[in-house]
Structure formats: C-alpha cells, structure tokens
Motif scaffolding. Structure first.
Motif, PDB file in Angstrom:
ATOM      1  N   ARG A  10     -26.876  -9.410 -52.909  1.00 28.40           N
ATOM      2  CA  ARG A  10     -28.106 -10.178 -53.128  1.00 28.40           C
ATOM      3  C   ARG A  10     -29.056 -10.047 -51.941  1.00 28.40           C
ATOM      4  N   VAL A  11     -28.523 -10.175 -50.728  1.00 28.55           N
ATOM      5  CA  VAL A  11     -29.344 -10.050 -49.517  1.00 28.55           C
ATOM      6  C   VAL A  11     -29.911  -8.636 -49.416  1.00 28.55           C
ATOM      7  N   TRP A  12     -29.063  -7.637 -49.641  1.00 25.17           N
ATOM      8  CA  TRP A  12     -29.502  -6.236 -49.547  1.00 25.17           C
ATOM      9  C   TRP A  12     -30.612  -5.941 -50.546  1.00 25.17           C
ATOM     10  N   ASN A  13     -30.474  -6.427 -51.748  1.00 29.02           N
ATOM     11  CA  ASN A  13     -31.433  -6.109 -52.808  1.00 29.02           C
ATOM     12  C   ASN A  13     -32.708  -6.943 -52.751  1.00 29.02           C
ATOM     13  N   THR A  14     -32.779  -7.919 -51.857  1.00 24.36           N
ATOM     14  CA  THR A  14     -33.982  -8.735 -51.722  1.00 24.36           C
ATOM     15  C   THR A  14     -35.075  -7.904 -51.057  1.00 24.36           C
ATOM     16  N   ARG A  15     -36.249  -7.879 -51.675  1.00 25.25           N
ATOM     17  CA  ARG A  15     -37.379  -7.107 -51.165  1.00 25.25           C
ATOM     18  C   ARG A  15     -38.577  -8.023 -50.982  1.00 25.25           C
ATOM     19  N   PRO A  16     -39.536  -7.612 -50.154  1.00 27.22           N
ATOM     20  CA  PRO A  16     -40.695  -8.469 -49.896  1.00 27.22           C
ATOM     21  C   PRO A  16     -41.566  -8.653 -51.132  1.00 27.22           C
ATOM     22  N   ARG A  17     -42.261  -9.759 -51.135  1.00 29.77           N
ATOM     23  CA  ARG A  17     -43.230 -10.012 -52.194  1.00 29.77           C
ATOM     24  C   ARG A  17     -44.420  -9.080 -52.027  1.00 29.77           C
ATOM     25  N   GLU A  18     -45.083  -8.806 -53.116  1.00 26.35           N
ATOM     26  CA  GLU A  18     -46.280  -7.951 -53.076  1.00 26.35           C
ATOM     27  C   GLU A  18     -47.427  -8.629 -52.324  1.00 26.35           C
ATOM     28  N   ASP A  19     -47.460  -9.954 -52.324  1.00 27.79           N
ATOM     29  CA  ASP A  19     -48.556 -10.666 -51.687  1.00 27.79           C
ATOM     30  C   ASP A  19     -48.214 -11.111 -50.264  1.00 27.79           C
ATOM     31  N   ALA A  20     -47.192 -10.508 -49.682  1.00 28.44           N
ATOM     32  CA  ALA A  20     -46.786 -10.883 -48.323  1.00 28.44           C
ATOM     33  C   ALA A  20     -47.854 -10.468 -47.312  1.00 28.44           C
ATOM     34  N   GLY A  21     -47.715 -11.002 -46.107  1.00 32.56           N
ATOM     35  CA  GLY A  21     -48.693 -10.749 -45.058  1.00 32.56           C
ATOM     36  C   GLY A  21     -48.738  -9.310 -44.585  1.00 32.56           C
ATOM     37  N   VAL A  22     -49.803  -8.992 -43.896  1.00 31.76           N
ATOM     38  CA  VAL A  22     -50.005  -7.651 -43.348  1.00 31.76           C
ATOM     39  C   VAL A  22     -49.420  -7.590 -41.946  1.00 31.76           C
ATOM     40  N   VAL A  23     -48.706  -6.509 -41.642  1.00 32.74           N
ATOM     41  CA  VAL A  23     -48.119  -6.298 -40.325  1.00 32.74           C
ATOM     42  C   VAL A  23     -49.102  -5.493 -39.490  1.00 32.74           C
ATOM     43  N   ASP A  24     -49.462  -6.024 -38.331  1.00 31.37           N
ATOM     44  CA  ASP A  24     -50.320  -5.263 -37.433  1.00 31.37           C
ATOM     45  C   ASP A  24     -49.577  -4.977 -36.133  1.00 31.37           C
ATOM     46  N   ASP A  25     -50.157  -4.128 -35.307  1.00 28.46           N
ATOM     47  CA  ASP A  25     -49.488  -3.708 -34.082  1.00 28.46           C
ATOM     48  C   ASP A  25     -49.201  -4.867 -33.141  1.00 28.46           C
ATOM     49  N   ALA A  26     -50.085  -5.848 -33.088  1.00 32.90           N
ATOM     50  CA  ALA A  26     -49.860  -7.008 -32.219  1.00 32.90           C
ATOM     51  C   ALA A  26     -48.641  -7.799 -32.685  1.00 32.90           C
ATOM     52  N   MET A  27     -48.464  -7.935 -34.001  1.00 37.19           N
ATOM     53  CA  MET A  27     -47.300  -8.635 -34.538  1.00 37.19           C
ATOM     54  C   MET A  27     -46.022  -7.890 -34.173  1.00 37.19           C
ATOM     55  N   VAL A  28     -46.058  -6.571 -34.281  1.00 37.00           N
ATOM     56  CA  VAL A  28     -44.889  -5.756 -33.939  1.00 37.00           C
ATOM     57  C   VAL A  28     -44.523  -5.955 -32.479  1.00 37.00           C
ATOM     58  N   GLU A  29     -45.507  -5.905 -31.616  1.00 40.21           N
ATOM     59  CA  GLU A  29     -45.238  -6.057 -30.187  1.00 40.21           C
ATOM     60  C   GLU A  29     -44.684  -7.440 -29.862  1.00 40.21           C
ATOM     61  N   TYR A  55     -37.426  -0.698 -24.373  1.00 40.86           N
ATOM     62  CA  TYR A  55     -38.713  -0.942 -25.024  1.00 40.86           C
ATOM     63  C   TYR A  55     -39.479   0.359 -24.957  1.00 40.86           C
ATOM     64  N   ASN A  56     -39.458   1.110 -26.051  1.00 43.57           N
ATOM     65  CA  ASN A  56     -40.136   2.412 -26.060  1.00 43.57           C
ATOM     66  C   ASN A  56     -40.753   2.668 -27.428  1.00 43.57           C
ATOM     67  N   GLY A  57     -41.391   3.807 -27.561  1.00 42.61           N
ATOM     68  CA  GLY A  57     -42.087   4.140 -28.801  1.00 42.61           C
ATOM     69  C   GLY A  57     -41.187   4.155 -30.019  1.00 42.61           C
ATOM     70  N   ALA A  58     -39.968   4.663 -29.868  1.00 42.40           N
ATOM     71  CA  ALA A  58     -39.046   4.719 -31.002  1.00 42.40           C
ATOM     72  C   ALA A  58     -38.664   3.314 -31.457  1.00 42.40           C
ATOM     73  N   ARG A  59     -38.411   2.431 -30.515  1.00 40.92           N
ATOM     74  CA  ARG A  59     -38.024   1.068 -30.884  1.00 40.92           C
ATOM     75  C   ARG A  59     -39.202   0.321 -31.496  1.00 40.92           C
ATOM     76  N   ILE A  60     -40.398   0.582 -31.000  1.00 38.14           N
ATOM     77  CA  ILE A  60     -41.588  -0.039 -31.572  1.00 38.14           C
ATOM     78  C   ILE A  60     -41.764   0.422 -33.020  1.00 38.14           C
ATOM     79  N   ALA A  61     -41.565   1.711 -33.281  1.00 35.35           N
ATOM     80  CA  ALA A  61     -41.689   2.239 -34.642  1.00 35.35           C
ATOM     81  C   ALA A  61     -40.644   1.631 -35.568  1.00 35.35           C
ATOM     82  N   CYS A  62     -39.417   1.475 -35.084  1.00 33.42           N
ATOM     83  CA  CYS A  62     -38.360   0.860 -35.891  1.00 33.42           C
ATOM     84  C   CYS A  62     -38.692  -0.591 -36.205  1.00 33.42           C
ATOM     85  N   MET A  63     -39.194  -1.313 -35.215  1.00 34.38           N
ATOM     86  CA  MET A  63     -39.542  -2.712 -35.429  1.00 34.38           C
ATOM     87  C   MET A  63     -40.676  -2.823 -36.450  1.00 34.38           C
ATOM     88  N   LYS A  64     -41.664  -1.939 -36.365  1.00 34.65           N
ATOM     89  CA  LYS A  64     -42.765  -1.986 -37.328  1.00 34.65           C
ATOM     90  C   LYS A  64     -42.243  -1.722 -38.733  1.00 34.65           C
TER      91      LYS A  64
END
Length: 103
Positions: free
Chosen positions: A42-61, A82-91
């Motif tokens: 159930r947890v694995w198959n849960t996906r975000p809602r279509e109307d969920a918020g927008v992720v921006d770079d400041a939120m990722v950081e 804390y590097n580019g690869a980890r930032i990309a994964c977090m985004k």
C-alpha cells in the motif's frame, strides 16, 4: 495481492521480499518496509495527487539541509556529502512525493 507499481524514482520494476517492497534497480535502492506485506505494498503503490504542490530548487535545498542536519543529530555525521548528485536525488524524491517540478 495488489500488483506493484514501478519505482516512483527510477521507474524500474519492484519486487516483494517478505514484508518489504524493493526497487530492482540496484543503483536506486528505494524500498518500502512495514510490518505486514500488505502495508508495504500500500505504501509503495501510493502516488502523489495531481494537484499537489510544485517543487522548486529552494524547497529542495531546504529539505536536503534538514535531512543532513537530522542525520548529524541522530548519527553524528551525514551519510553522504551535500553535492549535486544528492541534490538531484532529493529533488526527484520531492517531486515524486509532492507532484510537480518547476524545472
């Protein structure tokens, strides 16, 4: 038993191992682990809602800095730098959890 959706981060297939759902892409390493297999699915198959918020770079950081701070408080060190690869994964993780990206 429910069919497993692909990995929300890399789109690879997933498999159920006892009570844990695991991404089959070894480079991804995402898993959902609960006490019961049904809950893990159930947890694995849960996906975000279509109307969920927008992720921006400041939120990722902010999220990544909070994660690193939590790791330091819990374990005395951050598990990865804390590097580019980890930032990309977090985004990728935040977009999967919250919905949309602004680029």
């Amino acid at each position: 038993m429910d069919e497993l959706k692909p990995c929300p981060f890399c789109s690879a297939a997933a498999v159920l191992k006892r009570n844990k759902v695991v991404c089959t892409n070894n480079g991804c390493g995402v898993e959902a682990w609960m006490l019961r297999a049904e809950d893990s699915i159930r947890v694995w198959n849960t996906r975000p809602r279509e109307d969920a918020g927008v992720v921006d770079d400041a939120m990722v950081e902010r999220a990544l800095k909070a994660l690193i701070q939590e790791e330091i408080e819990q374990f005395g060190y951050a598990s990865t730098p804390y590097n580019g690869a980890r930032i990309a994964c977090m985004k990728t993780a935040l977009v999967a959890a919250l919905g949309k990206s602004n680029g």
